[in-house]
Design an enzyme around this catalytic site. Structure first.
Site, PDB file in Angstrom:
ATOM      1  N   HIS A 131       0.833  -1.213   0.000  1.00  0.00           N
ATOM      2  CA  HIS A 131       0.000   0.000   0.000  1.00  0.00           C
ATOM      3  C   HIS A 131       0.869   1.265   0.000  1.00  0.00           C
ATOM      4  CE1 HIS A 131      -3.937  -2.011   0.900  1.00  0.00           C
ATOM      5  NE2 HIS A 131      -3.146  -2.920   1.406  1.00  0.00           N
ATOM      6  N   ASN A 203     -10.393  -2.592   2.640  1.00  0.00           N
ATOM      7  CA  ASN A 203     -10.103  -2.588   1.203  1.00  0.00           C
ATOM      8  C   ASN A 203     -11.388  -2.343   0.424  1.00  0.00           C
ATOM      9  OD1 ASN A 203      -7.333  -3.099   1.328  1.00  0.00           O
ATOM     10  ND2 ASN A 203      -7.566  -5.318   1.169  1.00  0.00           N
ATOM     11  N   HIS A 395      -3.703   1.060  12.388  1.00  0.00           N
ATOM     12  CA  HIS A 395      -3.460  -0.194  13.118  1.00  0.00           C
ATOM     13  C   HIS A 395      -4.798  -0.764  13.568  1.00  0.00           C
ATOM     14  CE1 HIS A 395      -2.245  -3.100  15.978  1.00  0.00           C
ATOM     15  NE2 HIS A 395      -2.190  -2.325  17.039  1.00  0.00           N
TER      16      HIS A 395
HETATM   17  C1  HEM Z   1      -8.238  -8.177   5.167  1.00  0.00           C
HETATM   18  C2  HEM Z   1      -6.984  -8.115   4.855  1.00  0.00           C
HETATM   19  C3  HEM Z   1      -6.221  -6.839   4.749  1.00  0.00           C
HETATM   20  C4  HEM Z   1      -6.658  -5.589   4.478  1.00  0.00           C
HETATM   21  C5  HEM Z   1      -8.070  -5.123   4.208  1.00  0.00           C
HETATM   22  C6  HEM Z   1      -5.515  -4.701   4.516  1.00  0.00           C
HETATM   23  C7  HEM Z   1      -5.555  -3.350   4.298  1.00  0.00           C
HETATM   24  C8  HEM Z   1      -4.476  -2.516   4.368  1.00  0.00           C
HETATM   25  C9  HEM Z   1      -4.494  -1.121   4.057  1.00  0.00           C
HETATM   26  C10 HEM Z   1      -5.715  -0.327   3.639  1.00  0.00           C
HETATM   27  C11 HEM Z   1      -3.244  -0.652   4.218  1.00  0.00           C
HETATM   28  C12 HEM Z   1      -2.793   0.768   3.954  1.00  0.00           C
HETATM   29  C13 HEM Z   1      -2.870   1.590   5.166  1.00  0.00           C
HETATM   30  C14 HEM Z   1      -2.464   3.001   4.860  1.00  0.00           C
HETATM   31  O1  HEM Z   1      -3.143   3.634   4.029  1.00  0.00           O
HETATM   32  O2  HEM Z   1      -1.478   3.464   5.457  1.00  0.00           O
HETATM   33  C15 HEM Z   1      -2.436  -1.733   4.634  1.00  0.00           C
HETATM   34  C16 HEM Z   1      -1.096  -1.633   4.915  1.00  0.00           C
HETATM   35  C17 HEM Z   1      -0.389  -2.662   5.421  1.00  0.00           C
HETATM   36  N1  HEM Z   1      -0.817  -3.952   5.640  1.00  0.00           N
HETATM   37 FE1  HEM Z   1      -2.617  -4.678   5.313  1.00  0.00          FE
HETATM   38  N2  HEM Z   1      -4.395  -5.444   4.823  1.00  0.00           N
HETATM   39  C18 HEM Z   1      -4.801  -6.746   4.981  1.00  0.00           C
HETATM   40  C19 HEM Z   1      -4.016  -7.809   5.323  1.00  0.00           C
HETATM   41  C20 HEM Z   1      -2.785  -7.686   5.827  1.00  0.00           C
HETATM   42  C21 HEM Z   1      -2.032  -8.733   6.443  1.00  0.00           C
HETATM   43  C22 HEM Z   1      -2.512 -10.161   6.642  1.00  0.00           C
HETATM   44  C23 HEM Z   1      -0.847  -8.194   6.826  1.00  0.00           C
HETATM   45  C24 HEM Z   1       0.308  -8.835   7.537  1.00  0.00           C
HETATM   46  C25 HEM Z   1       0.253  -9.936   8.207  1.00  0.00           C
HETATM   47  C26 HEM Z   1      -0.845  -6.807   6.429  1.00  0.00           C
HETATM   48  C27 HEM Z   1       0.200  -5.935   6.593  1.00  0.00           C
HETATM   49  C28 HEM Z   1       0.210  -4.641   6.187  1.00  0.00           C
HETATM   50  C29 HEM Z   1       1.351  -3.785   6.335  1.00  0.00           C
HETATM   51  C30 HEM Z   1       2.700  -4.179   6.907  1.00  0.00           C
HETATM   52  C31 HEM Z   1       0.977  -2.524   5.857  1.00  0.00           C
HETATM   53  C32 HEM Z   1       1.810  -1.264   5.790  1.00  0.00           C
HETATM   54  C33 HEM Z   1       1.469  -0.442   7.009  1.00  0.00           C
HETATM   55  C34 HEM Z   1       2.320   0.804   7.152  1.00  0.00           C
HETATM   56  O3  HEM Z   1       3.465   0.820   6.696  1.00  0.00           O
HETATM   57  O4  HEM Z   1       1.836   1.755   7.776  1.00  0.00           O
HETATM   58  N3  HEM Z   1      -2.037  -6.522   5.832  1.00  0.00           N
HETATM   59  N4  HEM Z   1      -3.201  -2.881   4.732  1.00  0.00           N
END
Ligand code: HEM
Length: 753
Positions: A131, A203, A395
């Site tokens: 993202h 999402n 978070h």
């Molecule tokens: C339903 C499943 C998931 C959804 C809807 C989702 C959604 C998102 C969204 C919207 C962001 C962007 C946040 C922003 O705008 O700063 C994001 C970032 C991220 N997601 Fe997910 N994600 C999902 C699953 C996962 C899983 C399973 C993991 C790890 C085990 C993960 C790890 C991350 C990480 C590491 C970031 C970057 C956060 C940052 O650097 O601030 N995501 N996710």
């Protein structure tokens, strides 16, 4: 649309039309930088920094521990008229290093040089691991009160208004990648509630590729560019992605959503959002329900065509970002309703046979209605992209009392991952104190020190229990709105690395999605699979994915197999008898046209009075008119927003032809590649290209007067969604009616049922 704004913009145009061209162009075009038109000469009289643009917002001026400071938000930024060091000493010169004589070496003692260069050297921080590409905006959430029976969350009480910051994103691409790639979009919302911040990190697709967070590095490694050549950027059309999803078939449901039009949204404003996981809500009485969160866009769900998405990737890679900010600046504030699907909190945690802990499954809206609980309006753009959009940290563990997590194994892993990655991305453990992340609730946490500590904690006893600080901080109870860890019973079970058997069904809901699509949407899905698999090098990967398609639907499989030149396999699982969910289709409903872009082709020698009337009518209808003329500047009294050289059909939701402009002097392939289109001599070839493309992308096209001859020359006269009208007003009315359905789908009768 903010009713004052378009009218104001028209007034500005009218007022300035008789003045200088530079002044006239600025107020009318959303996106012009700076809050005042720049003078020709360099300004030299010292004055305070200019204010932000009227549509720009900023984080509230709170202390790192959540107290209101009362300072205006402008205090977040630079102060005073004079150039200073980072420590506030005023400077005489920032253009020359301190040297031993004009031709001499630069001196190490030049602290200003070293400060300036050192800070510059450290301006970049790691981009998000996923993202990375995104755009954020401020807004306000107003609760309807309809969730009060199921949750004690204060911000959901009737009439309560809560500040929010929303960040939309793509998943796979780097920070500088194009907005319109085929991908899932992030929809992350930070609610600054007075009971603590609530982050709904969702999402635009309601299911996920994997059921367990331990697989997240696998799916992301597969989707990211290949590690040897680092290509392709921001795409799933490559071997490693399809290798993974064809072997790990629980990914097939999310994959078909990505291959559908949902993977290429028209705008962030026209996306649904989903919390994906099931959450547990708890009310004042301690009663619980299970719930899924949904965002429903006021403008409906609309998508680009694949050709548009590809063209825009080159012509305007910032398309979605620009659209979001231009809409807010034009007063066409993006709007969504938040809704919940509510399910009884039973020990099985299932509803209608669907496992609510499986993030690869939806609950069709026809089985559990989405009940609206509040309204989100985005009404301010960031003042500083880095400070706000880049530094915002979401978070899933940011929860207010009344909302709790469930045992969904994907959700559980996410609870660990976000803070962990932000420790590196934001350079230490104190990122909650960055202005955009500061809570709007009193903070008294016992966390201390660390890099970039902004709070000045008093006292001597950041531990509990203590007597030296008088026992402060004290634990809270229900009366003080303490967070509720719902005391869910955990069934006795052996410790295993395993999924429940109910997670094994990887195909029935994929078939449900496919069967819920209209014929034209099915065509798009077939084309997307064929394109993406067609870009893979390895035959085995294509064959393996075809096997999954056979397990979804024989028509889908056959059509894609034909495009790939491969035989269609037989299914290896019985095809289940599923009930389609009409709510999943984008086609067949009508939506408001607020904030849509209408291109108006103008002939400087044509009916300019008529053009003026139509552009005013477009404004009054809540849409944004953009005049497209042979040259920049003014046409009569009207400011031009796009020329035949700078405009392209993909920017517009509909096109109006107010004339049949003859080829302009730059209608030469040597000056503008678009002029290469072979054309009859009487109309500028770029106008014909505009009409042809708009037609191919199923957009409404209207013409009056001499404009009607353009329809004939482009060969589209008399076809569906092409209006030859007697007047501009008539053309606009007809086009606006067509826009309600978003596109003129009947132009392309589908071959599949
Ligand atoms: C339903 C499943 C998931 C959804 C809807 C989702 C959604 C998102 C969204 C919207 C962001 C962007 C946040 C922003 O705008 O700063 C994001 C970032 C991220 N997601 Fe997910 N994600 C999902 C699953 C996962 C899983 C399973 C993991 C790890 C085990 C993960 C790890 C991350 C990480 C590491 C970031 C970057 C956060 C940052 O650097 O601030 N995501 N996710």
């Amino acid at each position: 649309m903010d009713s004052s704004k378009p009218a104001e913009a028209v007034k500005n145009v009218v007022k300035t039309a008789s003045g200088k061209i530079a002044d006239a162009l600025t107020p009318d075009v959303p996106g012009a930088p700076g809050s005042a038109p720049p003078p020709l000469e360099e300004p030299t009289t010292p004055h305070d920094p200019l204010p932000p643009k009227s549509e720009q917002g900023a984080p509230q001026t709170r202390t790192p521990t959540g107290a209101e400071t009362g300072a205006p938000t402008i205090a977040n930024g630079q102060q005073g008229a004079y150039l200073t060091t980072a420590n506030g000493a005023r400077l005489r010169d920032t253009d020359h290093s301190l040297k031993a004589g004009p031709r001499g070496p630069v001196l190490l003692q030049d602290h200003h040089l070293r400060e300036k260069i050192t800070h510059f050297d450290h301006e970049r921080i790691p981009e998000r691991v996923v993202h990375a590409r995104g755009a954020g905006a401020h807004g306000v959430f107003t609760a309807y009160g309809t969730a009060e029976a199921v949750t004690r969350a204060g911000f959901l009480k009737k009439g309560r208004e809560t500040d929010v910051f929303v960040r939309f994103s793509t998943v796979l691409g780097s920070r500088g990648s194009a907005d319109t790639v085929r991908d899932t979009r992030g929809f992350a919302t930070k609610f600054y509630t007075d009971e603590g911040t609530f982050d709904l990190v969702g999402n635009n697709i309601p299911v996920f590729f994997i059921q367990d967070a331990i697989k997240f590095p696998d799916i992301i490694h597969a989707g990211k560019p290949h590690p040897d050549r680092e290509i392709p950027q921001a795409q799933s059309a490559h071997d490693t992605f399809w290798d993974f999803v064809s072997l790990h078939t629980e990914a097939q449901h999310h994959t078909i959503w990505n291959m559908s039009d949902r993977g290429i949204p028209r705008s962030y404003r026209t996306m649904e959002g989903f919390g994906v996981h099931t959450f547990r809500l708890v009310n004042e009485a301690g009663e619980t329900v299970l719930a899924k969160f949904h965002w429903k866009p006021k403008l409906g769900v609309h998508s680009l065509t694949w050709e548009e998405a590809q063209l825009i990737g080159g012509i305007d890679p910032d398309f979605h970002r620009r659209d979001l900010y231009d809409a807010i600046e034009a007063g066409a504030y993006p709007e969504w309703e938040l809704g919940i699907q509510v399910f009884p909190d039973t020990p099985e945690e299932t509803f209608a046979g669907i496992d609510l802990l499986d993030p690869t499954k939806i609950v069709p809206e026809e089985l559990a209605e989405v009940q609206p609980i509040g309204r989100l309006v985005l009404n301010r753009t960031p003042t500083n992209f880095f400070a706000e959009t880049e530094q915002v940290a979401f978070h899933l563990g940011h929860l207010p009392p009344g909302i709790d997590v469930t045992n969904d194994p994907l959700l559980q892993g996410r609870l660990f991952s976000y803070v962990d990655t932000q420790l590196t991305r934001l350079g230490g453990p104190n990122f909650t104190q960055i202005p955009i992340n500061r809570p709007h609730a009193a903070v008294n946490d016992m966390l201390r020190d660390g890099f970039h500590q902004h709070a000045v904690h008093a006292g001597v006893a950041p531990y509990r229990p203590n007597s030296l600080d008088g026992g402060n901080p004290f634990p809270a109870g229900d009366a003080e709105h303490a967070f509720v860890d719902v005391p869910v019973t955990v069934a006795q079970a052996p410790k295993v690395r395993a999924n429940p058997a109910s997670f094994d069904d990887h195909y029935s809901q994929v078939r449900l999605f496919w069967l819920s699509m209209s014929p034209v949407e099915k065509e798009h899905i077939i084309r997307a699979y064929t394109f993406e698999l067609g870009k893979c090098y390895h035959q085995t990967i294509k064959e393996r994915q075809l096997q999954s398609l056979a397990n979804i639907d024989p028509v889908l499989c056959e059509q894609v197999a034909t495009g790939l030149g491969l035989p269609a396999p037989q299914p290896t699982v019985p095809l289940p008898d599923v009930t389609p969910s009409p709510a999943l289709s984008q086609v067949g409903r009508e939506w408001p046209s607020d904030g849509r872009m209408v291109g108006i082709v103008v002939d400087p020698d044509g009916d300019l009075e008529g053009v003026d009337e139509v552009r005013r009518a477009v404004f009054s209808a809540g849409m944004v008119p953009l005049l497209i003329a042979p040259h920049g500047g003014m046409v009569g009294d009207l400011p031009v927003q796009r020329t035949f050289a700078t405009g392209r059909s993909v920017e517009f939701d509909a096109v109006l032809l107010a004339g049949a402009p003859a080829p302009a002097p730059d209608a030469l392939p040597a000056r503008d590649a678009k002029a290469g289109t072979p054309a009859p001599a009487t109309v500028d070839p770029r106008v014909l290209l505009l009409v042809e493309e708009s037609w191919r992308h199923a957009k409404a096209i209207g013409a009056w007067g001499a404009g009607v001859t353009v329809l004939e020359q482009a060969g589209v006269a008399g076809t569906p969604g092409v209006v030859a009208a007697g007047s501009g007003a008539e053309a606009l009315t007809a086009v606006q009616q067509l826009m309600a359905a978003h596109r003129v789908w009947e132009r392309f009768p589908a071959a599949v049922a």
